[in-house]
Design a protein around this motif. Structure first.
Motif, PDB file in Angstrom:
ATOM      1  N   PHE A  22      46.132  22.687   3.301  1.00 50.82           N
ATOM      2  CA  PHE A  22      45.312  22.297   1.986  1.00 50.82           C
ATOM      3  C   PHE A  22      46.478  21.623   1.125  1.00 50.82           C
ATOM      4  O   PHE A  22      46.791  22.611   0.385  1.00 50.82           O
ATOM      5  CB  PHE A  22      44.430  22.250   1.275  1.00 50.82           C
ATOM      6  N   TYR A  24      47.275  20.590  -2.707  1.00 51.82           N
ATOM      7  CA  TYR A  24      46.188  20.520  -4.324  1.00 51.82           C
ATOM      8  C   TYR A  24      46.807  19.538  -4.887  1.00 51.82           C
ATOM      9  O   TYR A  24      47.901  19.467  -5.035  1.00 51.82           O
ATOM     10  CB  TYR A  24      45.907  21.885  -5.033  1.00 51.82           C
ATOM     11  N   VAL A  75      44.977  15.228  -1.219  1.00 56.33           N
ATOM     12  CA  VAL A  75      45.488  14.717  -2.009  1.00 56.33           C
ATOM     13  C   VAL A  75      46.179  13.144  -2.090  1.00 56.33           C
ATOM     14  O   VAL A  75      47.026  12.872  -1.142  1.00 56.33           O
ATOM     15  CB  VAL A  75      46.566  15.305  -2.689  1.00 56.33           C
ATOM     16  N   LYS A  99      42.695  13.467  -6.241  1.00 52.71           N
ATOM     17  CA  LYS A  99      41.847  14.287  -4.785  1.00 52.71           C
ATOM     18  C   LYS A  99      41.785  12.869  -4.192  1.00 52.71           C
ATOM     19  O   LYS A  99      41.023  11.865  -5.798  1.00 52.71           O
ATOM     20  CB  LYS A  99      40.934  15.177  -4.884  1.00 52.71           C
ATOM     21  N   ASN A 164      37.615  22.577 -12.934  1.00 56.38           N
ATOM     22  CA  ASN A 164      37.735  21.704 -11.407  1.00 56.38           C
ATOM     23  C   ASN A 164      39.082  22.458 -11.349  1.00 56.38           C
ATOM     24  O   ASN A 164      39.228  22.455  -9.597  1.00 56.38           O
ATOM     25  CB  ASN A 164      37.567  20.849 -11.532  1.00 56.38           C
ATOM     26  N   ARG A 165      40.199  22.741 -12.268  1.00 57.35           N
ATOM     27  CA  ARG A 165      41.989  22.666 -12.110  1.00 57.35           C
ATOM     28  C   ARG A 165      41.534  24.442 -11.592  1.00 57.35           C
ATOM     29  O   ARG A 165      41.931  24.840 -10.891  1.00 57.35           O
ATOM     30  CB  ARG A 165      42.424  22.810 -13.326  1.00 57.35           C
ATOM     31  N   ASP A 168      40.878  25.124  -7.900  1.00 61.26           N
ATOM     32  CA  ASP A 168      41.559  24.511  -7.487  1.00 61.26           C
ATOM     33  C   ASP A 168      42.707  25.721  -7.637  1.00 61.26           C
ATOM     34  O   ASP A 168      43.395  25.997  -6.105  1.00 61.26           O
ATOM     35  CB  ASP A 168      43.218  23.699  -7.500  1.00 61.26           C
ATOM     36  N   SER A 172      43.832  27.870  -4.248  1.00 62.58           N
ATOM     37  CA  SER A 172      45.268  27.897  -3.466  1.00 62.58           C
ATOM     38  C   SER A 172      46.064  29.477  -3.151  1.00 62.58           C
ATOM     39  O   SER A 172      46.556  29.656  -2.198  1.00 62.58           O
ATOM     40  CB  SER A 172      46.320  27.227  -4.430  1.00 62.58           C
ATOM     41  N   SER A 181      38.279  26.082   2.792  1.00 62.85           N
ATOM     42  CA  SER A 181      38.961  25.303   1.589  1.00 62.85           C
ATOM     43  C   SER A 181      38.257  23.891   1.859  1.00 62.85           C
ATOM     44  O   SER A 181      38.476  23.034   0.541  1.00 62.85           O
ATOM     45  CB  SER A 181      40.874  25.301   2.465  1.00 62.85           C
ATOM     46  N   PHE A 185      37.131  21.482  -1.377  1.00 60.47           N
ATOM     47  CA  PHE A 185      37.778  20.334  -1.272  1.00 60.47           C
ATOM     48  C   PHE A 185      37.223  19.240  -1.704  1.00 60.47           C
ATOM     49  O   PHE A 185      37.428  18.526  -2.309  1.00 60.47           O
ATOM     50  CB  PHE A 185      39.145  20.658  -0.755  1.00 60.47           C
ATOM     51  N   ARG A 193      31.040  23.914  -6.589  1.00 60.07           N
ATOM     52  CA  ARG A 193      32.378  24.837  -6.571  1.00 60.07           C
ATOM     53  C   ARG A 193      32.218  25.795  -6.991  1.00 60.07           C
ATOM     54  O   ARG A 193      32.932  27.384  -6.504  1.00 60.07           O
ATOM     55  CB  ARG A 193      33.079  23.933  -6.983  1.00 60.07           C
TER      56      ARG A 193
END
Length: 799
Positions: A22, A24, A75, A99, A164-165, A168, A172, A181, A185, A193
């Motif tokens: 994935f 990001y 993305v 996203k 959320n950042r 991610d 990653s 993932s 995601f 999450r």
């Protein structure tokens, strides 16, 4: 750059499917694409506003771009740069913006979809901050034990306020599976999450701790020994976890069990040696350089049949019956073999502790094909023991018999020990074939090892270099075979008792062909006795004209040739087949031209021509000796490819005849004496040169039995007296005119019989000691006269 700069969403944009991981939103990453669908999508995006949607394929091997083959989230980003590479691929520099989620697919060529932006739900800041503290703590713990977190990752997480950042960023960095993932995601619930990511981080911490613990254990062992041992121990630890290492322990336990079973039958030093090697193998790592060598040694030694003996009782009746069944004639060899086993049987009956007895070593000697090896086969069959054949022809290396020392590469036991392993018993019959052809070289003299093997006093403790302990060979019955016993060294000859297996007479060959060879060859060629008849006259013709040998090996081949042609005729004439009867007239249809033939004697008496008798490796032969005289000075010329011994015999014969002429014992004819002047004292042998020739000059001839024949030829030519054509002779001559005994008398008399000779002169000593062994049919049809001196010979020969 903001997503709002590219228009409103939902919107239709091209879709690129990434095979591996994935992508990001915060990434600026190169994307390499090679399939046509992705390239078309990239080109479409470049034509519009550079905006593209990047998703991940569920299966990296899947080439088709249908709905269920890729995830519905990805993305949304723009293509900053597009470069076509020389190998046909296209490199995109992609910047993730946000996203997105596929609402519906629009076009397939290129692939386009209606995409909407994923918007996260509202969340309780205090609760999320509390969960974030837990996440930061777990991530810090993971960073301390994992090498996958860069040093600046923790600082970036601490400085960032967007949960959320942070999720991610951590996702990653972790090596997550695609399904994990996707779960992170696709979700827009921040709390959910965070909790899922904490579980994933905890799982990764446990994995890293386990790996670190295993590495720590291995590292401690490496400090104790060395790096090489560390690698082997790591492999050993893994094998133990997998259960593979148990197999080696089971093998070693089996070795111990086998050793305990045969311990009562082994010498103490042998048991200690084998046990020591098994202990060494048990302590040694299986990948050690010496482990394979030691294991090979143990397996070889444990295969030796300690304590296993043939239980069948010796019976001379069985031996006699089997020898008579397998062999025709050979009365003397069979009688001696029966006597040999009679001694062993008597010892076993009267001395229970000595079931075998120490006997002599038998050696069958004679021409090729007379049945030496097959006699040994019959012996093994009669006494119910396995037969081991060791071919010694050309053997030069001592280690072939005694074994190679284990320090050498590819070492193995000697042929004697291998023979015991092959026989699976400690008392087999071992045939030492061609013992007269053992070689001698820089690698040693194998006859010296044979001295120990064949000596009943020494072979009770025979040491093989490979096994490195003593073996008892006294229970083995050794039988040697040879063609010429004079090629065997004297010390080795002293260890054996020689049994002569000499030539067969034509009558014996005929019986062997009828009783053994023809029935055996019929069976081998799929024929029946009712289909083919080979009459006696045809068999005699084959023996006399198509084979010339002491034994019956070529006779068997010739019969096989006839059988092959008969088999062909039967197949080609199935409908009109009649019984095949082979007579002398039909023989040329089945065989080539006559190969061998002993010429019959001339009926006319002539001057200077004598019938000598010779021994060859394929039987006897009649050797004609011719002489002529030429005016000269008494020189002697010899031709016919004669050896040194025959040349000396000719000179001796010439001198003996000179003495007889000088003493007036041998009278010169009156006609010839008139040609010599009365006042001339020169004898006749000084007036002529004598030329002696033995026909078939290309064939080498030598031997100590032509003396009286050469003297008779010289006397005939000097006296001008004819010699009797129906007489043959054999015997060596001394300077005083005495006739010495010779060898090979049986073969010579058989040759004389074949040639139609009526009278044979032989030395008196041979007459007394060897005539009893002659075939009856030969003694009945030939008059055999003993002679002591040359005078007696000349009296019978000269007319």
């Amino acid at each position: 750059m903001q997503i709002s700069n590219f228009g409103n969403f939902p919107g239709i944009i091209p879709v690129i499917i990434e095979d591996e991981v994935f992508v990001y939103p915060f990434m600026i990453a190169p994307i390499f694409i090679s399939d046509e669908a992705n390239i078309k999508a990239a080109n479409k995006a470049m034509e519009q506003n550079n905006l593209v949607f990047v998703s991940c394929a569920k299966n990296s091997q899947e080439q088709k771009r249908f709905k269920d083959s890729f995830y519905d989230v990805g993305v949304i980003g723009n293509i900053m740069r597009k470069v076509t590479l020389p190998d046909g691929r296209v490199k995109l520099l992609f910047q993730g913006l946000t996203k997105g989620k596929i609402l519906s697919l629009q076009d397939e060529n290129p692939l386009q979809a209606l995409i909407d932006v994923i918007i996260y739900k509202e969340y309780d800041a205090d609760k999320i901050n509390a969960i974030m503290e837990v996440l930061r703590e777990k991530v810090t713990s993971l960073a301390n034990i994992s090498q996958f977190f860069p040093p600046d990752m923790l600082k970036t997480i601490d400085d960032n306020d967007d949960p959320n950042r942070i999720i991610d960023l951590i996702a990653s960095t972790l090596r997550l599976k695609k399904d994990q993932s996707y779960k992170l995601f696709a979700s827009n619930d921040t709390e959910e999450r965070l909790l899922s990511l904490i579980d994933m981080v905890i799982e990764e911490i446990q994995t890293q701790k386990l790996q670190k613990e295993i590495k720590s254990k291995v590292h401690n062992k490496m400090e104790q020994i060395n790096k090489e041992y560390f690698l082997k121990e790591q492999l050993k630890q893994i094998q133990k976890e997998l259960g593979v290492d148990k197999q080696r322990d089971e093998e070693i336990n089996q070795y111990y069990q086998k050793l305990e079973k045969i311990k009562p039958f082994m010498e103490e030093d042998a048991h200690k040696e084998v046990k020591k090697q098994i202990d060494r193998l048990n302590r040694m790592h299986q990948d050690s350089a010496d482990a394979n060598i030691i294991q090979n040694y143990i397996e070889w030694v444990l295969e030796i049949p300690f304590g296993k003996m043939s239980k069948k009782k010796l019976s001379i009746k069985n031996v006699q019956k089997q020898l008579d069944k397998d062999h025709y004639s050979l009365q003397k060899p069979k009688e001696r073999v029966v006597e040999y086993f009679a001694v062993k049987e008597l010892l076993s009956l009267r001395d229970k502790n000595n079931t075998e007895g120490k006997g002599t070593i038998l050696c069958f000697y004679g021409p090729p094909g007379v049945g030496k090896t097959s006699l040994a086969n019959s012996i093994a069959k009669a006494i119910g023991r396995p037969l081991v054949r060791i071919a010694l022809g050309g053997l030069e290396d001592v280690n072939e018999l005694r074994g190679h020392r284990r320090t050498y590469l590819g070492a193995m036991p000697g042929r004697i020990v291998q023979g015991l392993i092959e026989a699976k018993e400690m008392n087999p019959v071992i045939v030492l074939d061609e013992i007269d052809k053992v070689g001698r070289s820089m690698r040693g003299d194998p006859t010296s090892v044979l001295l120990e093997i064949l000596d009943p006093e020494q072979n009770v403790a025979f040491r093989d270099y490979y096994t490195n302990f003593n073996l008892d060979l006294s229970k083995i019955i050794f039988i040697a075979t040879a063609n010429d016993i004079f090629n065997i060294p004297v010390p080795l000859r002293d260890r054996m008792e020689f049994i002569s297996v000499s030539s067969y007479t034509p009558q014996e060959k005929e019986e062997i062909a009828k009783k053994y060879l023809i029935p055996q060859e019929l069976k081998k060629h799929g024929l029946k006795s009712s289909e083919i008849t080979l009459n006696s006259q045809a068999i005699k013709l084959i023996i006399e004209k198509y084979t010339r040998e002491a034994g019956v090996r070529n006779l068997r081949r010739t019969i096989a040739t006839i059988m092959r042609k008969c088999a062909k005729n039967i197949l080609q004439s199935k409908e009109t087949f009649k019984k095949i009867t082979i007579t002398p007239k039909e023989i040329p249809q089945y065989l080539d031209k006559i190969v061998f033939e002993i010429d019959e004697i001339a009926k006319e008496n002539k001057i200077g021509i004598i019938n000598g008798l010779a021994w060859t490796s394929v039987g006897g032969d009649v050797l004609k000796i011719e002489s002529i005289k030429i005016k000269g000075k008494g020189l002697l010329t010899l031709t016919g490819s004669l050896g040194d011994v025959m040349k000396e015999s000719a000179r001796i014969a010439f001198s003996v005849i000179k003495v007889l002429i000088d003493s007036d014992t041998l009278k010169i004819t009156q006609k010839k004496s008139k040609k010599i002047k009365k006042d001339q004292e020169t004898q006749i042998y000084n007036l002529y040169d004598i030329h002696i020739h033995v026909p078939e000059g290309a064939t080498p001839k030598d031997g100590p039995s032509a003396g009286i024949a050469l003297a008779s030829s010289i006397a005939s030519i000097l006296c001008e007296k004819k010699t009797r054509s129906d007489i043959a002779m054999t015997g060596e001559l001394t300077l005083t005119g005495a006739v010495l005994p010779i060898g090979g008398l049986k073969e010579k008399l058989i040759a004389a019989h074949k040639a139609g000779i009526k009278k044979v002169l032989i030395p008196e000593k041979n007459y007394k000691r060897d005539l009893i062994d002659m075939p009856e049919e030969v003694k009945q049809e030939i008059e055999i006269l003993p002679v002591k001196t040359i005078e007696e010979v000349l009296k019978e020969v000269l007319i």
